[in-house]
Scaffold this active site. Structure first.
Site, PDB file in Angstrom:
ATOM      1  N   ASP A  81      32.038  79.511  91.051  1.00 55.37           N
ATOM      2  CA  ASP A  81      32.246  79.530  92.496  1.00 55.37           C
ATOM      3  C   ASP A  81      33.369  80.517  92.784  1.00 55.37           C
ATOM      4  OD1 ASP A  81      31.852  78.883  95.138  1.00 55.37           O
ATOM      5  OD2 ASP A  81      32.372  76.769  94.948  1.00 55.37           O
ATOM      6  N   GLU A 108      36.085  79.979  95.643  1.00 55.75           N
ATOM      7  CA  GLU A 108      37.313  79.517  96.290  1.00 55.75           C
ATOM      8  C   GLU A 108      38.434  79.228  95.302  1.00 55.75           C
ATOM      9  OE1 GLU A 108      33.957  78.630  99.140  1.00 55.75           O
ATOM     10  OE2 GLU A 108      34.283  78.468  96.980  1.00 55.75           O
ATOM     11  N   HIS A 132      28.407  81.144  94.632  1.00 61.05           N
ATOM     12  CA  HIS A 132      29.097  81.175  95.928  1.00 61.05           C
ATOM     13  C   HIS A 132      28.236  81.863  96.975  1.00 61.05           C
ATOM     14  CE1 HIS A 132      32.267  81.492  98.911  1.00 61.05           C
ATOM     15  NE2 HIS A 132      32.005  82.783  99.019  1.00 61.05           N
ATOM     16  N   HIS A 174      36.212  71.991 100.696  1.00 61.65           N
ATOM     17  CA  HIS A 174      35.021  71.667 101.475  1.00 61.65           C
ATOM     18  C   HIS A 174      33.984  71.090 100.512  1.00 61.65           C
ATOM     19  CE1 HIS A 174      33.877  75.602  99.845  1.00 61.65           C
ATOM     20  NE2 HIS A 174      32.616  75.240 100.020  1.00 61.65           N
ATOM     21  N   GLU A 199      31.762  69.148  95.420  1.00 65.58           N
ATOM     22  CA  GLU A 199      30.834  69.992  94.669  1.00 65.58           C
ATOM     23  C   GLU A 199      31.005  69.787  93.162  1.00 65.58           C
ATOM     24  OE1 GLU A 199      31.010  74.077  96.056  1.00 65.58           O
ATOM     25  OE2 GLU A 199      31.110  73.367  98.134  1.00 65.58           O
TER      26      GLU A 199
END
Length: 275
Positions: free
Chosen positions: A8, A10, A61, A116, A134
Protein backbone atom coordinates in the site's frame (compact mmCIF):
# COMPACT_ATOMS: atom_id res chain seq x y z
CA UNK A 1 10.23 -20.06 -0.27
CA UNK A 2 7.36 -18.28 -2.01
CA UNK A 3 6.55 -14.79 -0.68
CA UNK A 4 3.59 -12.45 -1.29
CA UNK A 5 4.01 -8.69 -0.77
CA UNK A 6 0.92 -6.49 -0.63
CA UNK A 7 2.24 -2.93 -0.95
CA UNK A 8 0.00 0.00 0.00
CA UNK A 9 1.11 3.64 -0.04
CA UNK A 10 -0.03 5.53 3.08
CA UNK A 11 2.48 3.76 5.33
CA UNK A 12 5.45 4.08 2.99
CA UNK A 13 8.64 5.78 4.21
CA UNK A 14 8.53 9.58 3.92
CA UNK A 15 4.82 9.79 3.06
CA UNK A 16 2.75 11.96 5.40
CA UNK A 17 -0.25 13.39 3.51
CA UNK A 18 -2.40 13.04 0.40
CA UNK A 19 -0.02 15.08 -1.77
CA UNK A 20 2.12 11.92 -2.02
CA UNK A 21 -0.62 9.39 -2.77
CA UNK A 22 -3.19 11.03 -5.06
CA UNK A 23 -2.44 10.21 -8.72
CA UNK A 24 -4.61 13.06 -10.01
CA UNK A 25 -3.79 16.01 -7.76
CA UNK A 26 -0.84 15.05 -5.59
CA UNK A 27 2.03 17.46 -6.13
CA UNK A 28 4.37 14.93 -4.49
CA UNK A 29 2.84 11.85 -6.14
CA UNK A 30 5.81 11.04 -8.38
CA UNK A 31 8.08 11.22 -5.34
CA UNK A 32 5.65 8.97 -3.49
CA UNK A 33 5.87 6.39 -6.27
CA UNK A 34 9.64 6.33 -5.93
CA UNK A 35 9.44 6.00 -2.13
CA UNK A 36 6.99 3.11 -2.55
CA UNK A 37 9.30 1.36 -5.01
CA UNK A 38 12.28 1.90 -2.71
CA UNK A 39 10.47 0.33 0.26
CA UNK A 40 9.42 -2.67 -1.82
CA UNK A 41 12.96 -3.13 -3.12
CA UNK A 42 14.42 -3.07 0.39
CA UNK A 43 12.13 -5.91 1.45
CA UNK A 44 12.75 -7.85 -1.77
CA UNK A 45 16.53 -7.63 -1.33
CA UNK A 46 16.30 -8.91 2.24
CA UNK A 47 13.92 -11.68 1.20
CA UNK A 48 16.23 -12.90 -1.56
CA UNK A 49 19.17 -12.85 0.84
CA UNK A 50 17.05 -14.92 3.26
CA UNK A 51 16.37 -17.62 0.69
CA UNK A 52 13.14 -16.54 -1.01
CA UNK A 53 12.92 -18.10 -4.46
CA UNK A 54 9.70 -16.51 -5.74
CA UNK A 55 8.32 -13.08 -4.84
CA UNK A 56 5.03 -11.61 -6.05
CA UNK A 57 4.48 -7.90 -5.42
CA UNK A 58 0.85 -6.72 -5.51
CA UNK A 59 0.59 -2.96 -5.99
CA UNK A 60 -2.28 -2.27 -3.60
CA UNK A 61 -3.02 1.47 -3.62
CA UNK A 62 -5.79 3.32 -5.45
CA UNK A 63 -5.75 2.28 -9.14
CA UNK A 64 -2.88 -0.08 -8.28
CA UNK A 65 -0.52 1.42 -10.86
CA UNK A 66 1.91 3.19 -8.54
CA UNK A 67 5.09 1.13 -8.23
CA UNK A 68 7.70 2.03 -10.85
CA UNK A 69 7.91 -1.22 -12.79
CA UNK A 70 11.19 -0.33 -14.47
CA UNK A 71 12.83 0.33 -11.10
CA UNK A 72 11.46 -2.67 -9.20
CA UNK A 73 13.96 -5.40 -8.33
CA UNK A 74 14.21 -7.69 -11.38
CA UNK A 75 13.79 -10.87 -9.30
CA UNK A 76 10.25 -9.90 -8.27
CA UNK A 77 7.08 -10.15 -10.34
CA UNK A 78 4.71 -7.17 -10.22
CA UNK A 79 0.94 -7.43 -10.19
CA UNK A 80 -0.38 -4.03 -11.21
CA UNK A 81 -3.63 -2.50 -12.46
CA UNK A 82 -7.30 -2.87 -11.67
CA UNK A 83 -10.00 -4.05 -11.38
CA UNK A 84 -9.08 -7.19 -9.50
CA UNK A 85 -11.51 -9.58 -7.84
CA UNK A 86 -9.44 -9.64 -4.65
CA UNK A 87 -7.93 -6.16 -4.88
CA UNK A 88 -5.00 -5.86 -2.43
CA UNK A 89 -4.76 -9.63 -2.05
CA UNK A 90 -5.09 -10.63 -5.69
CA UNK A 91 -2.72 -13.46 -6.57
CA UNK A 92 -2.47 -14.95 -3.09
CA UNK A 93 -3.27 -18.62 -2.70
CA UNK A 94 -2.27 -21.56 -0.54
CA UNK A 95 0.99 -22.09 -2.42
CA UNK A 96 2.63 -19.14 -0.64
CA UNK A 97 4.73 -19.70 2.47
CA UNK A 98 4.22 -16.22 3.89
CA UNK A 99 2.89 -12.73 3.23
CA UNK A 100 4.14 -9.27 4.18
CA UNK A 101 2.12 -6.05 4.19
CA UNK A 102 4.28 -3.07 3.21
CA UNK A 103 3.25 0.58 3.59
CA UNK A 104 0.06 -0.18 5.54
CA UNK A 105 -1.89 2.19 7.82
CA UNK A 106 -4.29 2.16 10.76
CA UNK A 107 -8.03 1.69 10.44
CA UNK A 108 -10.76 4.29 10.08
CA UNK A 109 -11.50 6.48 13.08
CA UNK A 110 -8.27 5.97 15.02
CA UNK A 111 -5.00 7.95 15.06
CA UNK A 112 -2.32 7.15 12.53
CA UNK A 113 -0.91 8.60 9.32
CA UNK A 114 -3.70 8.72 6.70
CA UNK A 115 -5.84 6.26 8.67
CA UNK A 116 -8.91 4.85 6.88
CA UNK A 117 -10.53 1.55 5.98
CA UNK A 118 -10.82 0.83 2.26
CA UNK A 119 -13.08 3.82 1.49
CA UNK A 120 -14.47 6.98 3.03
CA UNK A 121 -17.93 5.42 3.20
CA UNK A 122 -16.87 2.87 5.83
CA UNK A 123 -17.18 3.84 9.48
CA UNK A 124 -16.15 0.43 10.83
CA UNK A 125 -15.48 -3.04 9.48
CA UNK A 126 -15.72 -6.24 11.52
CA UNK A 127 -14.71 -9.86 11.03
CA UNK A 128 -16.63 -12.19 13.37
CA UNK A 129 -17.41 -9.25 15.61
CA UNK A 130 -13.81 -7.96 15.85
CA UNK A 131 -13.13 -4.52 14.43
CA UNK A 132 -10.48 -4.57 11.71
CA UNK A 133 -8.94 -2.23 9.18
CA UNK A 134 -7.31 -3.09 5.89
CA UNK A 135 -4.54 -4.91 7.76
CA UNK A 136 -6.94 -7.14 9.69
CA UNK A 137 -9.26 -7.83 6.78
CA UNK A 138 -6.40 -8.78 4.46
CA UNK A 139 -4.76 -10.88 7.17
CA UNK A 140 -8.05 -12.76 7.56
CA UNK A 141 -8.07 -13.43 3.81
CA UNK A 142 -4.53 -14.79 4.07
CA UNK A 143 -5.64 -16.91 7.02
CA UNK A 144 -8.31 -18.57 4.89
CA UNK A 145 -5.45 -19.79 2.70
CA UNK A 146 -3.44 -20.76 5.81
CA UNK A 147 -0.76 -18.20 4.90
CA UNK A 148 0.83 -16.29 7.82
CA UNK A 149 1.35 -12.52 7.65
CA UNK A 150 4.83 -12.27 9.11
CA UNK A 151 5.66 -8.56 8.78
CA UNK A 152 4.05 -5.15 8.39
CA UNK A 153 5.68 -1.80 7.70
CA UNK A 154 4.32 1.68 8.31
CA UNK A 155 4.01 4.02 11.27
CA UNK A 156 4.23 3.12 14.96
CA UNK A 157 0.45 2.86 15.30
CA UNK A 158 -0.12 0.29 12.54
CA UNK A 159 2.60 -1.70 14.28
CA UNK A 160 0.48 -1.71 17.44
CA UNK A 161 -2.69 -2.59 15.53
CA UNK A 162 -0.92 -5.51 13.82
CA UNK A 163 0.59 -6.87 17.04
CA UNK A 164 -2.87 -6.93 18.67
CA UNK A 165 -4.10 -9.27 15.94
CA UNK A 166 -0.97 -11.32 15.21
CA UNK A 167 1.34 -11.96 18.18
CA UNK A 168 4.97 -12.14 17.14
CA UNK A 169 4.58 -10.30 13.84
CA UNK A 170 7.67 -8.31 12.88
CA UNK A 171 7.10 -4.56 12.47
CA UNK A 172 9.25 -2.22 10.43
CA UNK A 173 8.43 1.22 11.85
CA UNK A 174 9.54 3.84 9.32
CA UNK A 175 7.80 6.86 10.88
CA UNK A 176 6.15 8.01 14.08
CA UNK A 177 2.67 9.49 13.74
CA UNK A 178 2.29 13.07 14.99
CA UNK A 179 -1.19 13.56 13.53
CA UNK A 180 -3.18 12.06 10.69
CA UNK A 181 -1.15 14.12 8.19
CA UNK A 182 2.17 14.58 9.98
CA UNK A 183 4.93 12.24 11.11
CA UNK A 184 8.53 12.10 12.25
CA UNK A 185 10.14 10.15 9.42
CA UNK A 186 13.29 8.08 9.47
CA UNK A 187 15.88 9.00 6.86
CA UNK A 188 15.86 7.04 3.63
CA UNK A 189 18.90 5.11 4.81
CA UNK A 190 17.44 4.33 8.24
CA UNK A 191 14.10 3.29 6.77
CA UNK A 192 15.78 0.96 4.28
CA UNK A 193 17.82 -0.59 7.07
CA UNK A 194 14.72 -1.11 9.24
CA UNK A 195 12.81 -2.74 6.40
CA UNK A 196 15.68 -5.08 5.59
CA UNK A 197 16.30 -5.98 9.21
CA UNK A 198 12.68 -6.79 10.02
CA UNK A 199 12.13 -8.70 6.78
CA UNK A 200 15.17 -10.85 7.46
CA UNK A 201 14.06 -11.52 11.05
CA UNK A 202 10.57 -12.44 9.90
CA UNK A 203 11.78 -14.81 7.19
CA UNK A 204 14.31 -16.35 9.54
CA UNK A 205 11.54 -17.62 11.78
CA UNK A 206 8.40 -18.00 9.65
CA UNK A 207 7.10 -20.95 11.65
CA UNK A 208 6.87 -18.80 14.79
CA UNK A 209 3.95 -16.78 13.39
CA UNK A 210 0.60 -18.49 12.93
CA UNK A 211 -1.90 -17.49 10.25
CA UNK A 212 -4.62 -15.11 11.40
CA UNK A 213 -7.47 -17.59 11.53
CA UNK A 214 -11.08 -17.09 12.56
CA UNK A 215 -14.06 -19.38 13.10
CA UNK A 216 -15.68 -20.43 9.85
CA UNK A 217 -17.74 -19.18 8.18
CA UNK A 218 -16.39 -15.64 8.44
CA UNK A 219 -18.99 -12.96 9.01
CA UNK A 220 -18.15 -9.59 7.53
CA UNK A 221 -19.96 -6.58 9.01
CA UNK A 222 -19.63 -3.18 7.36
CA UNK A 223 -20.91 -0.15 9.25
CA UNK A 224 -21.52 2.74 6.85
CA UNK A 225 -21.55 6.47 7.43
CA UNK A 226 -25.27 6.84 6.71
CA UNK A 227 -28.36 4.82 5.85
CA UNK A 228 -28.28 5.54 2.11
CA UNK A 229 -24.88 3.89 1.79
CA UNK A 230 -25.98 0.87 3.81
CA UNK A 231 -29.16 0.54 1.74
CA UNK A 232 -27.12 0.46 -1.46
CA UNK A 233 -24.67 -2.09 -0.04
CA UNK A 234 -27.56 -4.31 1.05
CA UNK A 235 -28.56 -4.78 -2.59
CA UNK A 236 -25.87 -7.50 -2.71
CA UNK A 237 -27.59 -10.89 -2.50
CA UNK A 238 -27.49 -12.85 0.78
CA UNK A 239 -26.61 -9.80 2.88
CA UNK A 240 -28.46 -8.75 6.04
CA UNK A 241 -29.10 -5.06 6.78
CA UNK A 242 -29.32 -3.81 10.38
CA UNK A 243 -31.02 -0.44 10.10
CA UNK A 244 -30.30 0.71 13.67
CA UNK A 245 -26.55 0.84 13.04
CA UNK A 246 -26.33 1.20 9.24
CA UNK A 247 -24.49 -2.13 9.21
CA UNK A 248 -24.63 -4.77 6.47
CA UNK A 249 -23.61 -8.38 7.19
CA UNK A 250 -22.37 -11.16 4.93
CA UNK A 251 -21.06 -14.66 5.76
CA UNK A 252 -18.89 -17.08 3.77
CA UNK A 253 -15.84 -19.31 4.12
CA UNK A 254 -14.60 -18.63 0.57
CA UNK A 255 -11.82 -15.99 0.50
CA UNK A 256 -12.52 -14.84 -3.05
CA UNK A 257 -16.25 -14.64 -2.37
CA UNK A 258 -15.58 -12.58 0.77
CA UNK A 259 -13.31 -10.12 -1.02
CA UNK A 260 -15.51 -9.70 -4.07
CA UNK A 261 -18.59 -9.15 -1.92
CA UNK A 262 -16.81 -6.57 0.23
CA UNK A 263 -15.75 -4.70 -2.93
CA UNK A 264 -19.25 -4.85 -4.39
CA UNK A 265 -20.71 -3.45 -1.18
CA UNK A 266 -18.16 -0.61 -1.18
CA UNK A 267 -18.80 0.25 -4.80
CA UNK A 268 -22.56 0.31 -4.34
CA UNK A 269 -22.33 2.35 -1.13
CA UNK A 270 -20.11 4.89 -2.87
CA UNK A 271 -22.96 5.59 -5.31
CA UNK A 272 -25.17 6.96 -2.53
CA UNK A 273 -25.34 10.71 -2.04
CA UNK A 274 -23.51 11.79 1.11
CA UNK A 275 -26.13 14.36 2.11
Amino acid sequence: MKLFLSVDMEGISGIVDTSYINPDSGVNYQRGRQFMTDDANAVIEAALASGATEIVVADSHNTMNNILWEKLHPKARLLAGSPRDCSMMQGLDGSFDAAMFIGYHTRQGVPGVLSHTMSGVVRNMYINGRVVGEFGFNAAIAGLYNVPVIMVSGDNLIAEEARELIPGIRTAIVKEAVSRTAAICLSREEATAALKEQAALALGNVSAIAPFTNDSPLTLAMEFSHAGQAEMAAIVPHTRYETATNTVYYSTDDPQDLYKTMRAMLNLASEAEFF
